[in-house]
Design an enzyme around this catalytic site. Structure first.
Site, short mmCIF file in Angstrom:
data_model
loop_
_atom_site.label_atom_id
_atom_site.label_comp_id
_atom_site.label_asym_id
_atom_site.label_seq_id
_atom_site.Cartn_x
_atom_site.Cartn_y
_atom_site.Cartn_z
N ASP A 396 0.83 -1.19 0.00
CA ASP A 396 0.00 0.00 0.00
C ASP A 396 0.88 1.25 0.00
OD1 ASP A 396 -2.87 0.94 0.36
OD2 ASP A 396 -1.93 1.95 2.07
N GLU A 425 1.27 -0.62 -5.19
CA GLU A 425 0.04 0.17 -5.29
C GLU A 425 0.43 1.64 -5.17
OE1 GLU A 425 -3.68 2.18 -3.51
OE2 GLU A 425 -1.69 1.94 -2.63
#
Length: 681
Positions: A396, A425
């Protein structure tokens, strides 16, 4: 006054036969070029020499054991000395590749002898020189006995004065002698380029279908009497794996499963007024129950996690873990290592912000105050999950952490676990996305969700398939738990079919967020994300209602995703990124592209060499049905411009006869996408 002499920069030797402009390179060869096992890629170079003697070139692949594999190059424009070859590696590991330029004495002799003997100039001398060259070639230790015999016979033919000169010449410039010297040439003055690194990884690093879900929602139960939720567990989530595997996915991706803090806990729709029973965001990691190396008590124990992983593997799924290097104010690291965070002037720890968004429940990590300690702890934490069977990590917001940290971490993990795959990401600026890929991330999220028109999609995919393909592997996601674009909000079922089909065929890796099957399209006002976002609350989708006999039977796109993944598995042309060709369509709303792959003979089964060609034609306008003319680039399909072919629609099982110019009809009252298997007559 004495002038200071100018310093001369060091000169890089060019070699006896100069080899220049080798590609593909990442940062000039400082970082590895990437491929996966059996994936072909194009190596190019400029190779020159003085004078008029023939020059040639070879790509040399060196495998992890040091064995060399030579691939001949071809000159694509003889006047400008551009050479190329398509190469591939047959197993994973760290390889190198280099280009060798070399003098080609046979090519020189062949050219000169042909010209001179045709003009009857120095005929006997040219034939004698050719015979001596074949004698020398036959002495090469690398040549087979059969090859030596062929060359000896050729030399004897050149010396046979009972035959006419042109017959003697033709016997060497054609047939077995020529074939032998093409396969195993005489290479003089061999001049190698630098050996550049080539990282070859397993196929899943390039090709795969991911399915994301929140484990706490799978099996969550709402009590109408008490108005309270009971969380799903890893055991109840494991029950959903049969359906995920049944749709043909390769990877099950879990959002964070760690303890969640109560400080500044977020309520439904990202509000700050969470109730005592609201679960909070799983990205607010850490509580007295533990941090990144712990499991939320509501989800179960490590024994339950091991059960989940084992069940996934039994069904053919690999498990991906979401790694979010950030903390709830309640995380043990906040108390034990305050130096790993940023302290503001008022003494408070800075929480995460992405203006206008504020994440009061999250403290970002700061790696600069104690890099040695922080790096070591992150590595230890990652190993915990590897030891419990995780083989992929979706990271993330990696662009908010130091790039050098990711380079170190990924390389350190790879030393003992080379099969681990990392997905970045990072919805951020291109330079950062590309750099993260260069330093180790095998895959990257992309801008696909926001590329909707034909020019946008074509330009972006061509960039991904050429400019960055040798180091960045794209992953296409139509939606995520944080992304619901207007196109998906208002496009209706046609949009949801279309965007899944394009994601799964434009590039080799794509992903689906749970609920895609149900076309969950209602956005929170003022935000491009789902209303009642699952990140802040439980969601029981009542999957049973969509099964045969259920109250909402026939309202799910699970069948479409299953068919899409079946097509992807059955057609190896879709497993590659760099083999895409776009075709002309008159209507600006209809896009056509193809992927072609030659499948070599299988020595195990005896299956002969054959071609796999898939054509996709998509109406990008989800609101109207359109007719248009498609003009195919026939050579890219392996066909002559005047040929036709049988077109088999793999979604609807329809068959058509297609020519170079063909009319198509696509739209919401039909199917928005043709996925076509090309069949020769």
């Amino acid at each position: 006054m004495t002038a200071t002499p100018l310093s001369t920069p060091p000169q890089i030797p060019v070699g006896r036969i100069p080899v220049l402009d080798v590609s593909p390179l990442v940062d000039g060869g400082a970082r590895p070029t990437k491929s996966v096992v059996a994936e072909p890629f194009l190596v190019e170079a400029t190779v020159i020499r003085e004078g008029h003697d023939a020059v040639n070139a070879t790509v040399v692949l060196t495998d992890p054991d040091g064995a060399e594999h030579l691939v001949p190059m071809i000159c694509t424009n003889p006047g400008l000395n551009a050479w190329e070859a398509v190469v591939s590696a047959d197993r994973a590991g760290m390889w190198t590749f280099r280009v060798e330029g070399w003098s080609d004495p046979f090519g020189t002799w062949e050219h000169d002898a042909t010209v001179k003997i045709q003009a009857d100039v120095d005929t006997d001398l040219m034939l004698a020189e050719g015979a001596l060259l074949l004698d020398r070639a036959a002495e090469d230790d690398a040549r087979t006995p059969e090859g030596r015999a062929v060359l000896a016979e050729g030399a004897a033919t050149l010396r046979d004065e009972t035959r006419p000169p042109h017959v003697r010449l033709s016997a060497v410039t054609h047939g077995p002698v020529h074939a032998e010297l093409t396969t195993t040439p005489v290479r003089d003055l061999v001049s190698p380029s630098t050996a550049y690194p080539l990282l070859v990884e397993r196929e899943l690093a390039l090709t795969g279908a991911w399915y994301e879900f929140f484990p706490r929602s799978e099996g969550a139960v709402y009590d109408e009497a008490t108005h309270r939720w009971t969380s799903g567990t890893l055991r109840t989530a494991a029950k959903r794996l049969t359906a995920v595997a049944g749709m043909g996915f390769d990877v099950i991706y879990l959002t964070p499963i760690h303890p969640i803090g109560s400080a500044a806990k977020k309520g439904p729709n990202n509000t700050l007024d969470a109730g005592p029973d609201d679960p909070g965001s799983p990205y607010a990691i850490g509580s007295p129950d533990g941090g990144h190396d712990a499991i939320h008590p509501d989800l179960g124990t490590f024994e339950d996690f091991d059960f989940f992983v084992a069940e996934a593997r039994r069904l053919g799924l690999e498990v991906a873990m979401d790694i979010a290097l950030q903390c709830s104010p309640d995380h043990p690291w906040v108390q034990e290592h305050p130096e790993w965070f940023t302290t503001r002037a008022d003494g408070t720890i800075a929480f995460a912000e992405n203006p206008p968004k504020k994440y009061q429940d999250i403290y970002p990590l700061n790696f600069d105050n104690d890099p040695e300690g922080a790096y070591a702890e992150m590595r230890r934490m990652i190993q915990v999950w590897i030891d419990h069977g995780v083989t992929l990590f979706r990271v993330d917001n990696p662009h908010t952490k130091p790039v050098e940290f990711w380079q170190w971490l990924i390389q350190d993990v790879a030393q003992d676990h080379p099969d681990i795959i990392w997905l970045s990401e990072a919805f951020t600026k291109p330079a950062m996305m590309r750099t993260l890929a260069k330093v180790g991330f095998q895959q990257s999220y992309t801008y696909y969700a926001w590329r909707n028109t034909k020019p946008e999609l074509q330009e972006y995919v061509e960039e991904l398939a050429t400019e960055t393909a040798h180091y960045m592997r794209p992953s296409f996601w139509p939606t995520t738990h944080d992304i619901l674009t207007p196109y998906m909000q208002f496009g209706g079922p046609a949009a949801w079919k279309l965007r899944a089909a394009l994601a799964g065929t434009l590039v080799p890796t794509y992903g689906i967020y749970a609920g895609y099957e149900l076309m969950e399209h209602v956005a929170r006002p003022g935000a491009e994300e789902q209303i009642d976002n699952e990140k802040y609350q439980y969601k029981n989708r009542h999957w049973e209602d969509f099964e045969p006999g259920g109250a909402r039977e026939g309202q799910s796109l699970a069948w479409y995703l299953r068919r899409l993944n079946e097509i992807r598995r059955q057609h190896p042309a879709l497993h590659w990124l760099r083999n895409i060709t776009f075709h002309h369509v008159d209507d600006e709303n209809i896009m056509a592209f193809s992927k072609r792959r030659v499948i070599p003979m299988d020595p195990t089964t005896g299956a002969p060499e054959h071609e796999d060609v898939v054509i996709v034609i998509a109406n990008l306008d989800p609101h109207s049905t359109r007719w248009s003319r498609v003009v195919f680039d026939m050579p890219s399909l392996g066909l002559h411009p005047d040929e036709g072919f049988r077109a088999h629609d793999l979604i609807t099982d329809q068959w058509w006869d297609f020519l170079r110019e063909t009319m198509v009809r696509l739209g919401p009252d039909h199917e928005p996408v043709h996925i076509i298997e090309l069949k020769r007559y």
